[in-house]
Design a protein around this motif. Structure first.
Motif, PDB file in Angstrom:
ATOM      1  N   ASP A  51       3.584   5.220   5.168  1.00 20.18           N
ATOM      2  CA  ASP A  51       3.541   4.991   3.733  1.00 20.18           C
ATOM      3  C   ASP A  51       3.049   6.231   3.007  1.00 20.18           C
ATOM      4  OD1 ASP A  51       4.427   2.433   4.130  1.00 20.18           O
ATOM      5  OD2 ASP A  51       2.437   1.518   3.960  1.00 20.18           O
ATOM      6  N   ASP A  92      -0.245   2.389   6.270  1.00 25.78           N
ATOM      7  CA  ASP A  92       0.135   3.152   7.452  1.00 25.78           C
ATOM      8  C   ASP A  92       0.346   4.617   7.087  1.00 25.78           C
ATOM      9  OD1 ASP A  92       0.138   0.834   8.959  1.00 25.78           O
ATOM     10  OD2 ASP A  92       2.262   0.441   8.574  1.00 25.78           O
ATOM     11  N   ARG A 109      -2.863  -6.347  -3.515  1.00 23.39           N
ATOM     12  CA  ARG A 109      -1.766  -6.749  -4.388  1.00 23.39           C
ATOM     13  C   ARG A 109      -2.083  -8.107  -4.993  1.00 23.39           C
ATOM     14  NH1 ARG A 109       3.030  -9.356  -2.543  1.00 23.39           N
ATOM     15  NH2 ARG A 109       2.360  -8.661  -0.501  1.00 23.39           N
ATOM     16  N   ARG A 122      -8.678 -13.973  -1.259  1.00 18.58           N
ATOM     17  CA  ARG A 122      -7.607 -14.047  -0.258  1.00 18.58           C
ATOM     18  C   ARG A 122      -7.353 -15.499   0.151  1.00 18.58           C
ATOM     19  NH1 ARG A 122      -8.823  -9.664   4.397  1.00 18.58           N
ATOM     20  NH2 ARG A 122      -6.624  -9.827   4.868  1.00 18.58           N
ATOM     21  N   GLU A 158       0.022  -3.655  -7.584  1.00 19.22           N
ATOM     22  CA  GLU A 158      -0.643  -3.216  -6.366  1.00 19.22           C
ATOM     23  C   GLU A 158      -1.622  -2.099  -6.715  1.00 19.22           C
ATOM     24  OE1 GLU A 158       1.411  -0.958  -2.996  1.00 19.22           O
ATOM     25  OE2 GLU A 158       1.634  -3.073  -2.465  1.00 19.22           O
ATOM     26  N   GLU A 181      -3.522  -5.327   2.368  1.00 23.49           N
ATOM     27  CA  GLU A 181      -2.742  -4.810   3.488  1.00 23.49           C
ATOM     28  C   GLU A 181      -3.198  -3.409   3.848  1.00 23.49           C
ATOM     29  OE1 GLU A 181       1.036  -3.247   0.849  1.00 23.49           O
ATOM     30  OE2 GLU A 181       1.205  -5.100   1.978  1.00 23.49           O
ATOM     31  N   SER A 182      -3.087  -3.086   5.122  1.00 20.91           N
ATOM     32  CA  SER A 182      -3.429  -1.754   5.608  1.00 20.91           C
ATOM     33  C   SER A 182      -2.334  -0.784   5.217  1.00 20.91           C
ATOM     34  CB  SER A 182      -3.560  -1.755   7.124  1.00 20.91           C
ATOM     35  OG  SER A 182      -4.592  -2.605   7.529  1.00 20.91           O
ATOM     36  N   HIS A 191      -3.448 -10.222  -1.885  1.00 18.99           N
ATOM     37  CA  HIS A 191      -3.076  -9.875  -0.509  1.00 18.99           C
ATOM     38  C   HIS A 191      -3.619  -8.489  -0.237  1.00 18.99           C
ATOM     39  CE1 HIS A 191      -0.804  -9.523   3.166  1.00 18.99           C
ATOM     40  NE2 HIS A 191      -0.335  -8.357   2.752  1.00 18.99           N
ATOM     41  N   VAL A 224      -6.580   0.745   2.523  1.00 21.10           N
ATOM     42  CA  VAL A 224      -5.957  -0.541   2.230  1.00 21.10           C
ATOM     43  C   VAL A 224      -5.446  -0.532   0.792  1.00 21.10           C
ATOM     44  CG1 VAL A 224      -7.378  -1.840   3.849  1.00 21.10           C
ATOM     45  CG2 VAL A 224      -8.129  -1.598   1.494  1.00 21.10           C
ATOM     46  N   ARG A 225      -4.561  -1.466   0.517  1.00 19.39           N
ATOM     47  CA  ARG A 225      -4.093  -1.715  -0.849  1.00 19.39           C
ATOM     48  C   ARG A 225      -4.244  -3.200  -1.119  1.00 19.39           C
ATOM     49  NH1 ARG A 225       0.949   1.679  -0.005  1.00 19.39           N
ATOM     50  NH2 ARG A 225       0.301   3.707  -0.736  1.00 19.39           N
ATOM     51  N   ASP A 227     -11.137   1.168   3.446  1.00 21.26           N
ATOM     52  CA  ASP A 227     -11.278  -0.208   3.918  1.00 21.26           C
ATOM     53  C   ASP A 227     -12.698  -0.739   3.798  1.00 21.26           C
ATOM     54  OD1 ASP A 227     -12.234   1.408   5.929  1.00 21.26           O
ATOM     55  OD2 ASP A 227     -11.295   0.302   7.555  1.00 21.26           O
TER      56      ASP A 227
END
Length: 86
Positions: free
Chosen positions: A64, A61, A6, A50, A31, A58-59, A56, A3-4, A37
């Protein structure tokens, strides 16, 4: 899965405490690097940030990851000014 995180803040840094005891410091709009995770899963502190709209999560992929491994010659050039000192 990775995950990242931001920062959604417009001013001032934010400290995000992770499940393992580490902390990520993010400037406004910044970010984080990829994190496992498990660092954010089940973390009440991360969930609170959150809900408050401060971060935020986000997963990341596989697509990426491929973009990050792209050779430097194929990446867009930096917008930083060239060093003109002689």
């Amino acid at each position: 899965m990775a995950v990242r995180i931001r920062s959604l803040l417009v001013s001032g840094p934010i400290l995000v405490p992770l499940s393992t005891g580490r902390t990520v410091r993010l400037s406004p709009g910044q970010e984080s690097d990829e994190l496992p995770d498990v660092e954010v899963a089940g973390s009440d502190k991360v969930e609170k940030l959150r809900r408050q709209g401060l971060i935020h999560v986000e997963s990341v992929d596989e697509d990426d990851d491929a973009a990050e491994r792209e050779p430097a010659s194929q990446r867009p050039r930096s917008r930083k000014r060239a060093d003109t000192t002689e």
